[in-house]
Each structure stands twice: as structure tokens, then as C-alpha cells.
Design an enzyme around this catalytic site. Sequence first.
Site, mmCIF file in Angstrom:
data_model
loop_
_atom_site.group_PDB
_atom_site.id
_atom_site.type_symbol
_atom_site.label_atom_id
_atom_site.label_comp_id
_atom_site.label_asym_id
_atom_site.label_seq_id
_atom_site.Cartn_x
_atom_site.Cartn_y
_atom_site.Cartn_z
ATOM 1 N N TYR A 26 0.002 -1.980 -12.178
ATOM 2 C CA TYR A 26 -1.411 -1.901 -12.560
ATOM 3 C C TYR A 26 -1.554 -1.294 -13.969
ATOM 4 O O TYR A 26 -2.489 -0.559 -14.247
ATOM 5 C CB TYR A 26 -2.212 -1.130 -11.485
ATOM 6 C CG TYR A 26 -1.988 -1.698 -10.106
ATOM 7 C CD1 TYR A 26 -2.511 -2.941 -9.772
ATOM 8 C CD2 TYR A 26 -1.191 -1.041 -9.168
ATOM 9 C CE1 TYR A 26 -2.263 -3.506 -8.526
ATOM 10 C CE2 TYR A 26 -0.937 -1.604 -7.920
ATOM 11 C CZ TYR A 26 -1.480 -2.834 -7.611
ATOM 12 O OH TYR A 26 -1.226 -3.400 -6.381
ATOM 13 N N ARG A 39 -5.696 3.031 -15.833
ATOM 14 C CA ARG A 39 -5.725 3.769 -14.563
ATOM 15 C C ARG A 39 -6.373 5.153 -14.656
ATOM 16 O O ARG A 39 -7.167 5.511 -13.793
ATOM 17 C CB ARG A 39 -4.328 3.857 -13.945
ATOM 18 C CG ARG A 39 -3.728 2.478 -13.602
ATOM 19 C CD ARG A 39 -2.451 2.566 -12.792
ATOM 20 N NE ARG A 39 -2.706 3.129 -11.490
ATOM 21 C CZ ARG A 39 -2.501 4.389 -11.164
ATOM 22 N NH1 ARG A 39 -1.952 5.221 -12.019
ATOM 23 N NH2 ARG A 39 -2.809 4.823 -9.971
ATOM 24 N N GLY A 69 0.756 -1.242 0.000
ATOM 25 C CA GLY A 69 0.000 0.000 0.000
ATOM 26 C C GLY A 69 0.779 1.279 0.000
ATOM 27 O O GLY A 69 0.197 2.353 -0.221
ATOM 28 N N CYS A 105 -13.388 3.895 -28.769
ATOM 29 C CA CYS A 105 -14.693 4.551 -28.891
ATOM 30 C C CYS A 105 -15.381 4.689 -27.541
ATOM 31 O O CYS A 105 -16.407 4.059 -27.282
ATOM 32 C CB CYS A 105 -15.572 3.758 -29.849
ATOM 33 S SG CYS A 105 -14.722 3.424 -31.376
ATOM 34 N N GLU A 106 -14.777 5.458 -26.656
ATOM 35 C CA GLU A 106 -15.338 5.747 -25.338
ATOM 36 C C GLU A 106 -14.800 7.117 -24.936
ATOM 37 O O GLU A 106 -13.597 7.355 -25.067
ATOM 38 C CB GLU A 106 -14.808 4.759 -24.279
ATOM 39 C CG GLU A 106 -15.113 3.331 -24.535
ATOM 40 C CD GLU A 106 -16.074 2.741 -23.511
ATOM 41 O OE1 GLU A 106 -16.484 3.456 -22.573
ATOM 42 O OE2 GLU A 106 -16.411 1.573 -23.689
ATOM 43 N N PRO A 156 4.517 -5.209 -0.712
ATOM 44 C CA PRO A 156 4.468 -4.046 -1.611
ATOM 45 C C PRO A 156 4.338 -4.472 -3.069
ATOM 46 O O PRO A 156 4.960 -5.455 -3.494
ATOM 47 C CB PRO A 156 5.808 -3.352 -1.366
ATOM 48 C CG PRO A 156 6.727 -4.435 -0.909
ATOM 49 C CD PRO A 156 5.882 -5.461 -0.204
ATOM 50 N N TYR A 162 -9.448 5.207 -12.204
ATOM 51 C CA TYR A 162 -9.184 5.828 -10.897
ATOM 52 C C TYR A 162 -8.958 7.336 -11.005
ATOM 53 O O TYR A 162 -8.439 7.929 -10.067
ATOM 54 C CB TYR A 162 -7.918 5.238 -10.269
ATOM 55 C CG TYR A 162 -7.817 3.739 -10.199
ATOM 56 C CD1 TYR A 162 -8.723 2.993 -9.438
ATOM 57 C CD2 TYR A 162 -6.795 3.062 -10.857
ATOM 58 C CE1 TYR A 162 -8.597 1.616 -9.354
ATOM 59 C CE2 TYR A 162 -6.666 1.687 -10.772
ATOM 60 C CZ TYR A 162 -7.574 0.973 -10.019
ATOM 61 O OH TYR A 162 -7.439 -0.381 -9.918
ATOM 62 N N ARG A 220 2.897 -1.768 -5.831
ATOM 63 C CA ARG A 220 3.057 -0.516 -6.588
ATOM 64 C C ARG A 220 4.434 0.103 -6.388
ATOM 65 O O ARG A 220 5.047 0.571 -7.344
ATOM 66 C CB ARG A 220 1.980 0.471 -6.140
ATOM 67 C CG ARG A 220 1.885 1.728 -6.968
ATOM 68 C CD ARG A 220 0.919 2.723 -6.327
ATOM 69 N NE ARG A 220 -0.371 2.134 -6.047
ATOM 70 C CZ ARG A 220 -1.408 2.114 -6.895
ATOM 71 N NH1 ARG A 220 -1.285 2.669 -8.081
ATOM 72 N NH2 ARG A 220 -2.543 1.550 -6.560
HETATM 73 C C1 PLP Z 1 -3.100 -5.074 -3.843
HETATM 74 C C2 PLP Z 1 -2.577 -5.692 -2.618
HETATM 75 C C3 PLP Z 1 -1.254 -5.451 -2.208
HETATM 76 C C4 PLP Z 1 -0.334 -4.511 -2.928
HETATM 77 O O1 PLP Z 1 -0.717 -3.177 -2.817
HETATM 78 P P1 PLP Z 1 0.243 -2.035 -3.389
HETATM 79 O O2 PLP Z 1 -0.509 -0.799 -3.153
HETATM 80 O O3 PLP Z 1 0.462 -2.317 -4.815
HETATM 81 O O4 PLP Z 1 1.498 -2.085 -2.599
HETATM 82 C C5 PLP Z 1 -0.790 -6.125 -1.093
HETATM 83 N N1 PLP Z 1 -1.583 -6.985 -0.419
HETATM 84 C C6 PLP Z 1 -2.854 -7.225 -0.766
HETATM 85 C C7 PLP Z 1 -3.657 -8.178 0.023
HETATM 86 C C8 PLP Z 1 -3.397 -6.589 -1.882
HETATM 87 O O5 PLP Z 1 -4.661 -6.828 -2.226
#
Ligand code: PLP
Length: 421
Positions: free
Chosen positions: A375, A314, A239, A346-347, A276, A318, A278
Site C-alpha cells: 500500500y 499511509r 488481513g 502543500c497540505e 495475504p 490511516y 500486506r
Molecule cells: C485487501 C484485501 C486483501 C489483502 O489484505 P491484506 O491485509 O493486505 O492481507 C485480501 N482480500 C481482499 C478481498 C481484500 O480486499
Amino acid sequence: MDHFLYQDGALCAEDVPVAEIAAQVGTPFYCYSTATLERHFRLFDEALDGTDHLVCYAMKAASNQAILKTLAALGAGMDVVSGGEYARAKAAGVPGERIVFSGVGKTHEEIHAALSGGIRQFNVESEPEMAVINEVALSLGMRAPITVRVNPNVDAKTHAKIATGKSENKFGIPISRAREVYAHAASLPGIEVVGIDVHIGSQLTQLEPFKLAYEKVAELTEALRADGHDIRRLDLGGGLGIPYERSNTAPPLPVEYGQMVKETLGHLGCEIEIEPGRLIAGNAGIMVSKVIYVKEGEDRQFMILDGAMNDLIRPAMYEAHHDIVPVQEPEPGAAPTTYDIVGPVCETGDTFAKGRAMPTVAPGDLVAFRSAGAYGAVMASEYNTRPLIPEVLVHGDQFAVIRPRPTFEEMINRDTIPEWL
Ligand SMILES: *Cc1c(COP(=O)(O)O)cnc(C)c1O
């Protein structure tokens, strides 16, 4: 920091000019930097120095076999969320004892495959799922190692579509019910409780929500130990966010995150896992696209690219921002032009940026979407019968296509015609 920099006026991926790759593989394509992947993995690994830990790369961010092998060679574990990802991790040579299985809807078949092939732990998200894991484990004469994913009801302060730690989200079990669920787990002969799991969301740009969640996990660890459970492992999820806009203040660094983890949880003596995705892959990849047309609208200019929402979803999904830069470095001081940057699908949602000021481009010019490594390719589709775009991995002055672009024929031949036609 990444390894996509201008050298002598040309955007390079490590030591390879991006335009050279484009000339060989055509556009659009994804391009990843080995050095950046490795650097970001090591930042996390070193941030947890001094504690027993395993960094399990959340491979849903970017799951090409070559990326997995690059990280596995450094000792990375993998966080998988489907049977397909489990198979990919195994195919990349990751041993089962370094694979954790997350996700709210693991099926009987997926659980069976992971138990048979070896698994470090399942992160269990509900009691019905725990019952199935128990059943499958018993049928194999095994005990399945599990953590329970708790939902700490913490506001991750991120985009609603990637916040997972509030009670209204589908993830985990409410932390208020955790003791009851662990007591039930301990009564199941096919289940071996090894720890606790938490993951509150993605693209977090502050440490505070993590800290709030981890404090709750620390408290829960002590309560569960008092209840007689052997809590020896804490999976803290992923995250941590990345700076998508160079101009914005940067999110916390892995080393700051690691420090906070040690301060909040270090006294418990648990093995720490983090997941991790992202932060490892995001800035390690770009998407390169070509300008097809510049079209004069009534009150705006449209930059029409050969890349589209099906290649990088993305922005449409988002409202995500990607810095978009010309592959040929602009002259210093050149006046910018303001564009709506769009793809050919076409969107109306096929819009990468609105009113974006950037160096003036002409048809045939190449542009690069920064921070597209996570992603990106994994969320691509073949909408509008646009082929999945190739992936390229750079290593120093070498590059290799790690997934080729399918031909139209290959795409069409995947369909089969029923006998009555
Ligand atoms: C998506 C996810 C992650 C990775 O999240 P990032 O934001 O990419 O670091 C880790 N654990 C779980 C359970 C997830 O669903």
C-alpha cells in the site's frame, strides 16, 4: 524478518547498499527485496502444509510486474480487485485458474474479460452482481465459478478505514442471509457455486477475530451442505498484520494463523485459499528519501524530505506509523533529535511523523521508511506534478529498476489539448 540490515554502517537491501541505489536512480524511490517477498510467501504456503491450498497474493498491496513474476514463480495465485489487476496478473504469466476476483463493484466488462481469459472464481459481493455474472456467463456459453463473500459481523479490531467484516461495512452479504442467497445462486444456470469467501479486514494483530469469523464459516459450510450445495473451497481472505513498530509486540505469525485455520476448518475437507497482501509485501519494501532541509520552527524542528504524501499516503490516510531510519548507521549512543518529519506538498496532512526522536540528520542525508512495501507505490499519485517515484527490486547483490521515474515531459504529454485551444 526482512533483508534490510546495516552492514559496515550502511543500510543494505540484501547485499546492495541503499546509498548506491540512490546514487544511480535518485531519490525518492521504493526498494523491494526479493528474498523477503519469497520468504513471506513461503511462510504462508508452509503454514498450510498438509491441506489442499492455494495462497493468492492480494496484488493490490504491490502490483509491479516484477513482484508478481517473483511470486508467481513460486506457485502463487493472485487475488485481483479490478480489470486492470486481472490484466496485470495475466501479463505476469499467472494462469486464469490461479486468479480469484474480489471487489464490491465488478463491472460487466471486467466480468467478461475474466471469464474469457480464465478465472478460478469470482468472490461475489451482492445479488445484483451475481445476476450480471450469470448473464455474462450465459452469453459466453459458460458457467461462472463463484463463492459468495459473507460478512460475518465480526469486529476485526483494526483501523476503521480497513475494517471490512462488520455489518455497517459495504462488503459481502450478511451471513444471516447466506442460505437464501446460495439458494438463489443454485437456481441460476450461468453460476456454479464452489465455496464460501470471507475477508474481515487488514492489519489484524490478533487471531481471535479471524477465529470468530472462520467458526461462523465452518457452521455455514455445514448448513449449506445440508441444503445440497457442493461447498468444496473456502477463501479466507487476507488481513494478517505486520509489525510496523519494531518496539511493539509482534502480530501472530503465519504458522500460528495456519494452525488456527486447520483447527477451525480442517475437519471440513475443503480446499483452502488465503489472500495475504500486506504480510507478503509490507516488510519487503522500503521508501528511500533525502533530507532537503532541517528547519527550525518556534518550538520544534522540521525535517523536510523530498518524499511526500503523494508517494506514501499511509500516514496521512490511516495515521499509520512507519519506522524512519537513517541510511548511514548512526554512531552507537549518539543523542537523538526530535523532529516533525514532513514532505514538501502543500497540505498540512503531508506529515509522516510528529515529535519523532531519531538520530540527528543533515541536509543531503538519506532516510528509509521501513515497512513501505505494501500500500505504498500502488497508492501513489502525481499530486503537485510530482512524478511517480521509481521502484527498484533487489536480488542478492543485483538490483534493477522495475519502474522508471517518468520525466516531466512524459507527464505533461499525457494531457491532450482540445482543438479549440
Ligand atoms: C485487501 C484485501 C486483501 C489483502 O489484505 P491484506 O491485509 O493486505 O492481507 C485480501 N482480500 C481482499 C478481498 C481484500 O480486499
